[in-house]
Design an enzyme around this catalytic site. Structure first.
Site, short mmCIF file in Angstrom:
data_model
loop_
_atom_site.label_atom_id
_atom_site.label_comp_id
_atom_site.label_asym_id
_atom_site.label_seq_id
_atom_site.Cartn_x
_atom_site.Cartn_y
_atom_site.Cartn_z
N THR A 180 0.82 -1.20 0.00
CA THR A 180 0.00 0.00 0.00
C THR A 180 0.85 1.25 0.00
OG1 THR A 180 0.00 -0.08 2.37
CG2 THR A 180 -1.89 -1.03 1.25
N ASN A 379 -5.92 17.02 0.15
CA ASN A 379 -6.02 16.33 -1.12
C ASN A 379 -6.72 17.13 -2.21
OD1 ASN A 379 -4.70 13.70 -0.79
ND2 ASN A 379 -6.07 13.61 0.98
N SER A 384 -1.84 21.36 -6.97
CA SER A 384 -1.92 22.74 -7.47
C SER A 384 -0.84 23.58 -6.82
CB SER A 384 -3.31 23.31 -7.18
OG SER A 384 -3.64 23.17 -5.82
#
Lengths: 384, 384
Positions: A180, A379, A384
């Site tokens: 993971t 998130n 950005s």
């Protein structure tokens, strides 16, 4: 001590300039032998990053002399050029160390869909090689961090005198499938690749594979186990597997404890299931229920959302035989109202939800986190 | 106009005192005939609320003369007493209207695991019966709201002179399985229960079943379609099914537009899939990806998260043949970087994500919402 706790390993972590922040972003782990046995488990996502496609092939050979890992870019969804970049990365490591590129595993983590700045990454390999040290484990662990707030390492020592050490990173996109996140484990036990593979698969199945922070599976998940044989110890299989499992479980717990934006670590224990598969299915369904995760964030013992999540599974159970406890208070008995929900104390970070299916004697534990405004914030601003 | 747009129906909505806020919380819809044909679809959650268990049996009989709906309490996970309460509710409606309780459907919505205040609900039925009117459709729609900010109604008129009207509620726990909330549709077309059932199942499969706001399936989802035959029109099946589908689609779109805490409505179009099932599986996987939902909230055209979600499915596709557009800009071509992501304009509430699997000619549309701090806030405080 991380990946250099076991004899025969050196490591380094440097700032190659891949991350715009200027932080450490390139790690190198080298196995000096005498053995160079290795095993790996990789994401089951069908969209696999270039380094995963590369390292799967390397591990199939059963020998790994070095692992190079970078943060600051996942090299996923980067097309043929991305695979060429991974290949060039392995070649540069091989050149510097005097090994074959076919024994160099590569792992990358960061944003998907951006090409790696190879003009920075390749010189970073030279710099890392110059820093290789038996004390380099911590620096390597630091260099693979992305949104992790702390680096994660663990060590276990076996009864017959061998050591298993490891490092891991991962704070978001934590969900099952196999591994993971990125993790490298090392051992000085003298074992072959087949034995490593068996122990690693058994361990990841019950540890990394059962943490499910946000239900999102990465394109880059990689867990590697390297054996140097430098201790000269050939351990009993069970003792070795237990040490690997202990390191995996410790690292997995650390990942959950550092998940993006999380304020609670939720341990979902499914008990009295007909089969272990049933227990895992139910645990995962509960772990992925956004409404429940919000309720836990609000310290609200909303057991109705647990039942609602259980009800979507195909596990064996009768709705009017289900029992649910939150932090030890059986708030749901026989599918209906149980003990007073006001008795539940949810002030602490760890929350335990117990789901009793009353259908057998199998069980499983799945870990997840609460859903928070911080998770959303972290998130929604990531790329950005 | 809602459920009273079609001839033969009366409705009412009153404040019975079930909600602590004192708002309207009990609705009654009555079919005056001459027909009393009905069909229904219900949650596929195995943990079903008492009213669902009751109404499933009522609808099996093919005749419904009245539907009583309450907000302020789901009557789910309430044990044998909960079922008795539902039965008593139907009996009271039957008594007041002079019908059989076996033709009274019951639907409840609100918090799971709390008993209904029957001392308030039963007198509320009397009050609602006294208010029944052919103008009562809007009040009924208002009375079934929970966290909905607006009530939802829709009407379609068929070419041969029949009408289908409807109302729905649902703002959270919107996920597939069958229906996804409470909805009542009425028509004055002269059709039997079997025809209604066919039209309703076909419509819900492509409308309510394909909105997936938060991946959480309710214990109470109920969609009913009642026919009075009062128009005297026996429509062509296709024309009738189209009218039912139009009302379901309109109501479904309204539900997504009012989902708890949402700031964006996301239309996920999966095209060029090998099968419709593949298209739906991919659309749902994308719709349930928390990281993507956060990215959309942040107006970040993060196509890597779309690919990552597609990669977890079993649909037929080649990773290096996938194309993804966000609001018409093909930011991912052949599994890699496509057009400049800075060209994507995500300022408006509706966002369209197109996933081209390049594997066939089947398609499907799934609707979802972004994940926001407001969603977390609203759902962490819901039952406290």
């Amino acid at each position: 001590m991380s990946v250099t706790a076991a004899k025969g390993f050196t490591a380094a972590g440097v700032a190659a300039g891949i991350k715009e922040s200027g932080g450490a972003d390139l790690a190198l782990v080298v196995n000096a032998g005498p053995r160079r046995a290795a095993a790996g488990v990789f994401t089951s996502n069908r969209v696999k990053a270039a380094p995963v496609l590369w390292s799967e092939q390397v591990v199939k050979g059963g020998a790994v002399t070095a692992v190079v890992l970078n943060s600051g870019g996942a090299n996923a969804c980067t097309g043929p050029k991305g695979f060429q970049d991974t290949h060039a990365t392995a070649e540069r490591v091989a050149e510097v160390l005097g090994h074959s590129a076919g024994e160099v595993a590569v792992a990358s983590t960061g944003l998907i869909g951006l090409p790696l700045p190879m003009d920075k990454l390749l010189p970073g390999i030279d710099a890392a090689a110059a820093e290789l040290s038996v004390y380099g484990g911590e620096k390597a662990a630091i260099a693979i961090k992305t949104t992790d707030t702390v680096h994660k390492t663990s060590v276990a020592t076996g009864p017959s005198g061998f050591t298993v050490g490891g490092m891991a990173k991962g704070a978001g996109m934590l969900a099952p499938g196999l591994a993971t996140m990125l993790a490298v484990l090392t051992t000085d036990a003298d074992l072959d690749a087949g034995t490593l593979d068996k122990a690693l698969r058994e361990s990841t199945r019950q540890t990394f594979d059962r943490i499910d922070s946000d239900g999102c599976m990465s394109t880059n998940d990689t867990v590697l186990l390297l054996a140097s044989g430098a201790s000269g110890v050939v351990p009993e299989y069970d003792a070795f597997a237990e040490a690997v499992r202990a390191v995996c479980a410790d690292l997995a717990r650390q990942l959950i404890g550092d998940a993006e934006g999380a304020a609670k670590d939720i341990r979902i224990e499914v008990v009295n299931a007909a089969t272990e598969d049933d227990a895992v299915e139910v645990g995962r369904s509960v772990a992925r229920n956004n409404l429940l995760k919000c309720a836990v964030h609000g310290e609200d013992p909303n057991w109705g959302r647990v039942l609602s999540a259980i009800g979507t599974t195909s596990a064996a159970f009768e709705p009017d035989a289900l029992n649910v406890a939150i932090n030890g208070v059986w708030v749901c008995r026989n599918g209906s109202v149980g003990e007073d929900r006001d008795l539940v104390d949810m002030r602490f970070r760890e929350v335990v939800i117990t789901a009793d299916l009353a259908a057998g004697d199998a069980s499983a534990v799945i870990w997840t986190n609460d859903l928070t405004a911080d998770y959303v914030h972290e998130n929604s601003a990531y790329s950005s």
